[in-house]
Design an enzyme around this catalytic site. Structure first.
Site, PDB file in Angstrom:
ATOM      1  N   HIS A  79      22.182   4.745   8.387  1.00 19.10           N
ATOM      2  CA  HIS A  79      22.675   3.372   8.526  1.00 19.10           C
ATOM      3  C   HIS A  79      23.186   2.884   7.172  1.00 19.10           C
ATOM      4  O   HIS A  79      22.436   2.854   6.203  1.00 19.10           O
ATOM      5  CB  HIS A  79      21.558   2.432   8.995  1.00 19.10           C
ATOM      6  CG  HIS A  79      21.187   2.609  10.437  1.00 19.10           C
ATOM      7  ND1 HIS A  79      20.335   1.763  11.094  1.00 19.10           N
ATOM      8  CD2 HIS A  79      21.576   3.527  11.351  1.00 19.10           C
ATOM      9  CE1 HIS A  79      20.203   2.150  12.351  1.00 19.10           C
ATOM     10  NE2 HIS A  79      20.938   3.225  12.526  1.00 19.10           N
ATOM     11  N   TYR A 208      17.038  -8.040  11.192  1.00 18.18           N
ATOM     12  CA  TYR A 208      15.874  -8.803  10.727  1.00 18.18           C
ATOM     13  C   TYR A 208      16.168 -10.269  11.026  1.00 18.18           C
ATOM     14  O   TYR A 208      17.168 -10.806  10.542  1.00 18.18           O
ATOM     15  CB  TYR A 208      15.697  -8.658   9.217  1.00 18.18           C
ATOM     16  CG  TYR A 208      15.146  -7.321   8.750  1.00 18.18           C
ATOM     17  CD1 TYR A 208      15.967  -6.217   8.551  1.00 18.18           C
ATOM     18  CD2 TYR A 208      13.786  -7.183   8.474  1.00 18.18           C
ATOM     19  CE1 TYR A 208      15.448  -5.009   8.100  1.00 18.18           C
ATOM     20  CE2 TYR A 208      13.268  -5.978   8.010  1.00 18.18           C
ATOM     21  CZ  TYR A 208      14.100  -4.895   7.832  1.00 18.18           C
ATOM     22  OH  TYR A 208      13.588  -3.705   7.381  1.00 18.18           O
ATOM     23  N   PRO A 300       5.041  -4.536   5.775  1.00 16.24           N
ATOM     24  CA  PRO A 300       6.083  -3.617   6.237  1.00 16.24           C
ATOM     25  C   PRO A 300       7.518  -4.156   6.195  1.00 16.24           C
ATOM     26  O   PRO A 300       8.457  -3.384   6.388  1.00 16.24           O
ATOM     27  CB  PRO A 300       5.668  -3.309   7.685  1.00 16.24           C
ATOM     28  CG  PRO A 300       4.795  -4.439   8.097  1.00 16.24           C
ATOM     29  CD  PRO A 300       4.123  -4.929   6.869  1.00 16.24           C
ATOM     30  N   LYS A 304       8.833  -0.092   2.779  1.00 12.66           N
ATOM     31  CA  LYS A 304       8.629   0.666   1.533  1.00 12.66           C
ATOM     32  C   LYS A 304       7.438   1.628   1.531  1.00 12.66           C
ATOM     33  O   LYS A 304       7.357   2.505   0.670  1.00 12.66           O
ATOM     34  CB  LYS A 304       8.432  -0.317   0.357  1.00 12.66           C
ATOM     35  CG  LYS A 304       9.663  -1.089  -0.025  1.00 12.66           C
ATOM     36  CD  LYS A 304      10.644  -0.197  -0.761  1.00 12.66           C
ATOM     37  CE  LYS A 304      12.034  -0.779  -0.743  1.00 12.66           C
ATOM     38  NZ  LYS A 304      13.072   0.151  -0.399  1.00 12.66           N
ATOM     39  N   TYR A 392      16.478  -2.347  -1.108  1.00 19.06           N
ATOM     40  CA  TYR A 392      16.226  -1.811   0.232  1.00 19.06           C
ATOM     41  C   TYR A 392      16.521  -0.306   0.285  1.00 19.06           C
ATOM     42  O   TYR A 392      15.728   0.464   0.832  1.00 19.06           O
ATOM     43  CB  TYR A 392      17.061  -2.576   1.255  1.00 19.06           C
ATOM     44  CG  TYR A 392      16.597  -2.374   2.684  1.00 19.06           C
ATOM     45  CD1 TYR A 392      15.557  -3.137   3.223  1.00 19.06           C
ATOM     46  CD2 TYR A 392      17.185  -1.421   3.498  1.00 19.06           C
ATOM     47  CE1 TYR A 392      15.120  -2.945   4.526  1.00 19.06           C
ATOM     48  CE2 TYR A 392      16.759  -1.218   4.805  1.00 19.06           C
ATOM     49  CZ  TYR A 392      15.725  -1.984   5.308  1.00 19.06           C
ATOM     50  OH  TYR A 392      15.292  -1.790   6.601  1.00 19.06           O
TER      51      TYR A 392
HETATM   52  P1  FAD Z   1      -1.639   7.431   5.907  1.00 21.24           P
HETATM   53  O1  FAD Z   1      -0.429   7.551   6.740  1.00 21.24           O
HETATM   54  O2  FAD Z   1      -2.609   6.330   6.189  1.00 21.24           O
HETATM   55  O3  FAD Z   1      -2.385   8.835   5.979  1.00 21.24           O
HETATM   56  C1  FAD Z   1      -3.693   9.006   5.487  1.00 21.24           C
HETATM   57  C2  FAD Z   1      -4.348  10.136   6.255  1.00 21.24           C
HETATM   58  O4  FAD Z   1      -5.642  10.371   5.741  1.00 21.24           O
HETATM   59  C3  FAD Z   1      -4.504   9.808   7.732  1.00 21.24           C
HETATM   60  O5  FAD Z   1      -3.982  10.859   8.517  1.00 21.24           O
HETATM   61  C4  FAD Z   1      -6.009   9.642   7.915  1.00 21.24           C
HETATM   62  O6  FAD Z   1      -6.449  10.050   9.205  1.00 21.24           O
HETATM   63  C5  FAD Z   1      -6.538  10.539   6.810  1.00 21.24           C
HETATM   64  N1  FAD Z   1      -7.884  10.190   6.348  1.00 21.24           N
HETATM   65  C6  FAD Z   1      -8.413   8.966   6.172  1.00 21.24           C
HETATM   66  N2  FAD Z   1      -9.675   9.050   5.726  1.00 21.24           N
HETATM   67  C7  FAD Z   1      -9.942  10.366   5.621  1.00 21.24           C
HETATM   68  C8  FAD Z   1     -11.088  11.102   5.221  1.00 21.24           C
HETATM   69  N3  FAD Z   1     -12.207  10.485   4.848  1.00 21.24           N
HETATM   70  N4  FAD Z   1     -11.019  12.459   5.208  1.00 21.24           N
HETATM   71  C9  FAD Z   1      -9.893  13.111   5.598  1.00 21.24           C
HETATM   72  N5  FAD Z   1      -8.765  12.451   5.998  1.00 21.24           N
HETATM   73  C10 FAD Z   1      -8.802  11.103   6.002  1.00 21.24           C
HETATM   74  N6  FAD Z   1       6.734   2.506   5.493  1.00 21.24           N
HETATM   75  C11 FAD Z   1       8.045   2.757   5.223  1.00 21.24           C
HETATM   76  O7  FAD Z   1       8.337   3.344   4.165  1.00 21.24           O
HETATM   77  N7  FAD Z   1       9.070   2.394   6.065  1.00 21.24           N
HETATM   78  C12 FAD Z   1       8.810   1.731   7.222  1.00 21.24           C
HETATM   79  O8  FAD Z   1       9.737   1.468   7.985  1.00 21.24           O
HETATM   80  C13 FAD Z   1       7.439   1.384   7.514  1.00 21.24           C
HETATM   81  N8  FAD Z   1       7.121   0.739   8.653  1.00 21.24           N
HETATM   82  C14 FAD Z   1       5.810   0.584   8.992  1.00 21.24           C
HETATM   83  C15 FAD Z   1       5.520  -0.031  10.191  1.00 21.24           C
HETATM   84  C16 FAD Z   1       4.213  -0.182  10.575  1.00 21.24           C
HETATM   85  C17 FAD Z   1       3.920  -0.857  11.887  1.00 21.24           C
HETATM   86  C18 FAD Z   1       3.144   0.301   9.741  1.00 21.24           C
HETATM   87  C19 FAD Z   1       1.687   0.179  10.161  1.00 21.24           C
HETATM   88  C20 FAD Z   1       3.419   0.909   8.534  1.00 21.24           C
HETATM   89  C21 FAD Z   1       4.750   1.051   8.152  1.00 21.24           C
HETATM   90  N9  FAD Z   1       5.079   1.671   6.942  1.00 21.24           N
HETATM   91  C22 FAD Z   1       6.402   1.842   6.629  1.00 21.24           C
HETATM   92  C23 FAD Z   1       4.030   2.158   6.042  1.00 21.24           C
HETATM   93  C24 FAD Z   1       3.750   3.657   6.187  1.00 21.24           C
HETATM   94  O9  FAD Z   1       3.461   3.981   7.537  1.00 21.24           O
HETATM   95  C25 FAD Z   1       2.578   4.067   5.276  1.00 21.24           C
HETATM   96  O10 FAD Z   1       2.829   3.594   3.978  1.00 21.24           O
HETATM   97  C26 FAD Z   1       2.384   5.594   5.236  1.00 21.24           C
HETATM   98  O11 FAD Z   1       1.784   6.034   6.431  1.00 21.24           O
HETATM   99  C27 FAD Z   1       1.515   6.021   4.056  1.00 21.24           C
HETATM  100  O12 FAD Z   1       1.247   7.391   4.125  1.00 21.24           O
HETATM  101  P2  FAD Z   1      -0.112   7.990   3.520  1.00 21.24           P
HETATM  102  O13 FAD Z   1      -0.069   9.441   3.774  1.00 21.24           O
HETATM  103  O14 FAD Z   1      -0.296   7.494   2.138  1.00 21.24           O
HETATM  104  O15 FAD Z   1      -1.274   7.287   4.361  1.00 21.24           O
HETATM  105  C1  DHB Z   2      10.853  -0.271  10.914  1.00 17.67           C
HETATM  106  C2  DHB Z   2       9.707  -0.645  10.265  1.00 17.67           C
HETATM  107  C3  DHB Z   2       9.786  -1.536   9.222  1.00 17.67           C
HETATM  108  O1  DHB Z   2       8.673  -1.907   8.563  1.00 17.67           O
HETATM  109  C4  DHB Z   2      11.012  -2.062   8.813  1.00 17.67           C
HETATM  110  O2  DHB Z   2      11.048  -2.937   7.782  1.00 17.67           O
HETATM  111  C5  DHB Z   2      12.160  -1.667   9.465  1.00 17.67           C
HETATM  112  C6  DHB Z   2      12.080  -0.757  10.526  1.00 17.67           C
HETATM  113  C7  DHB Z   2      10.745   0.701  12.034  1.00 17.67           C
HETATM  114  O3  DHB Z   2       9.624   1.045  12.409  1.00 17.67           O
HETATM  115  O4  DHB Z   2      11.789   1.117  12.565  1.00 17.67           O
END
Ligand code: FAD
Ligand code: DHB
Length: 398
Positions: A79, A208, A300, A304, A392
């Site tokens: 996009h 948005y 969110p 980021k 962004y």
């Molecule tokens: P996590 O994804 O939380 O992974 C951590 C892992 O560790 C998990 O699998 C968990 O099960 C595991 N774990 C936890 N505790 C333990 C333990 N004690 N022992 C072993 N394993 C364990 N980010 C973006 O960049 N763009 C977006 O568009 C965006 N949209 C989002 C929309 C929503 C609705 C949400 C909720 C989040 C969004 N995010 C977005 C954020 C993004 O999803 C997170 O920042 C990302 O998942 C971080 O990855 P991570 O691996 O650090 O953590």
């Molecule tokens: C999506 C999630 C976000 O947090 C955002 O800012 C834009 C798009 C998504 O899940 O598609």
């Protein structure tokens, strides 16, 4: 993997098999550095968890240079711009034109995770699911260890370093003595109700929207799946929202005066997410390095979180590489400071996007009119649009 093939020693013990842990394991494997990844949940749960969808250009470039972009190239949707909607009008911000051609790619986090699990399984290096009780020990002794149960057997894994990639609620950050960590936090008085619907997207780019009834976001996952979010109470019970109520609210908040609105379809997933800004400093304690949501959370709105996690593990893999190749610990020592600059920049941007686009319960009409004035300025000023676009699409991952 069979229980007997779990090693008793590795170079890097990675706690958490989300995007951060899996990508770190992949980057280390490519550099010839051993790791063991321990994940608490089952593989299906990790793959099916619906979360992020927006990949910055730098994240796409990193996945490409790491050779895990085959499906991303086939299925990801590039996009060049986004829409910002308010007062019933959609305004396009042409991010690519404003940033010298940089763009975002829509590709579900669950697809990134699926690709990384497949890449790991091709290497046959240890990736253990359903490890319920990982605990880290002796982080400040030079002989760190991780204990856990795998397949009913108690394990003791010695390592050189531990990577804490276990998300916000994990055990790694919690293992750091309180007097060695400073935390900064802000919670928001609202959350997001997110849905996935089997409906063809009616806009080619994200929308948005700020509406008197609150924020709404139109996004997508494919040519036949729409992803939508509604501002709601932080403790909202998703089950009190019937499909009819969700669509009516989305229509109210997203429909613009040119008649544009999302298409309806069967809702296949729904859930509520709270909103938080959080930073832990430093991102290191002894042999433990925190990466991704274990170290920082952004609301969110700026999309980021996943991108910050990818930048962290790229920097961390390079620092481990410097250490093992030349005995250089300089990059490991600067890992936290170099990361925190990017983290705070993303915090500022995510807070700003969130504040501009949501209605807080305690705010009155003055604040709403001020938000409209800010949006009006944004879409009328090349300087303001450029500032949004630069943040962004993100800065390149070093
Ligand atoms: P996590 O994804 O939380 O992974 C951590 C892992 O560790 C998990 O699998 C968990 O099960 C595991 N774990 C936890 N505790 C333990 C333990 N004690 N022992 C072993 N394993 C364990 N980010 C973006 O960049 N763009 C977006 O568009 C965006 N949209 C989002 C929309 C929503 C609705 C949400 C909720 C989040 C969004 N995010 C977005 C954020 C993004 O999803 C997170 O920042 C990302 O998942 C971080 O990855 P991570 O691996 O650090 O953590
Ligand atoms: C999506 C999630 C976000 O947090 C955002 O800012 C834009 C798009 C998504 O899940 O598609």
């Amino acid at each position: 993997m069979s229980a007997s093939s779990v090693p008793t020693r590795t170079q890097i013990a990675i706690v958490g098999g989300g995007p951060a842990g899996l990508m770190l394991g992949h980057l280390l494997s490519q550099r010839g550095i051993q790791s063991v990844i321990l994940e608490r949940r089952a593989a299906d749960h990790v793959i099916e968890r619906v979360r992020a969808g927006v990949l910055e250009q730098g994240t796409v470039d990193l996945l490409a240079s790491a050779g895990v972009d085959e499906r991303l190239r086939a299925l990801g949707m590039r996009h060049d711009g986004i829409y910002v909607a308010f007062s019933s009008v959609r305004h396009r911000i042409d991010m690519a034109a404003l940033t010298g051609g940089r763009a975002i790619t829509i590709y579900g986090q669950n697809e990134v995770v699926r690709d990384l699990i497949q890449a790991r399984q091709r290497t046959a290096e240890p990736l253990l699911f359903e490890v319920p009780d990982a605990a880290i020990h002796d982080l400040d002794t030079g002989h760190p260890r991780v204990t856990f149960t795998d397949d009913g057997r108690a394990r003791d894994l010695s390592c050189d370093f531990v990577a804490g990639c276990d998300g916000f609620h994990g055990i790694c950050r919690a293992s750091i003595p309180a007097d060695r960590l400073r935390t900064y936090e802000r919670t928001y008085p609202f959350g997001w109700l997110g849905i996935l619907a089997n409906a063809a997207p009616t806009s080619d780019e994200l929308v948005y929207s700020l509406h008197p009834q609150g924020f709404a976001l139109f996004s997508m996952r494919s040519a036949s799946v729409t992803r939508l979010y509604l501002q709601c109470a932080p403790d909202e019970d998703a089950d009190t929202w019937s499909d009819e109520r969700i669509w009516n609210e989305l229509d109210a908040r997203l429909t613009t005066e040119d008649g544009w609105h999302p298409a309806r379809g069967p809702i296949v997933q729904k859930g509520v997410t709270g909103m938080r800004s959080f930073v832990a400093e430093p991102m290191r304690y002894g042999a433990l390095f925190l990466a991704g949501d274990a170290a920082h959370i952004v609301p969110p709105t700026g999309a980021k979180g996943l991108n910050l996690a990818m930048a962290d593990v790229s920097r961390l893999a390079d620092a481990f590489d410097d250490y093992y190749r030349g005995g250089q610990s300089r990059s490991l020592e600067s890992y936290s400071d170099r990361g925190l600059r990017r983290v705070w920049r993303a915090q500022r941007f995510s807070w700003w996007m969130t504040s501009m686009l949501h209605r807080a319960p305690e705010q009155g009409e003055f604040d709403y009119r001020r938000q409209l004035a800010e949006l009006d300025y944004l879409v009328g000023s090349t300087a303001a649009m450029t500032s949004l676009a630069e943040n962004y699409v993100g800065t390149p991952i070093a």
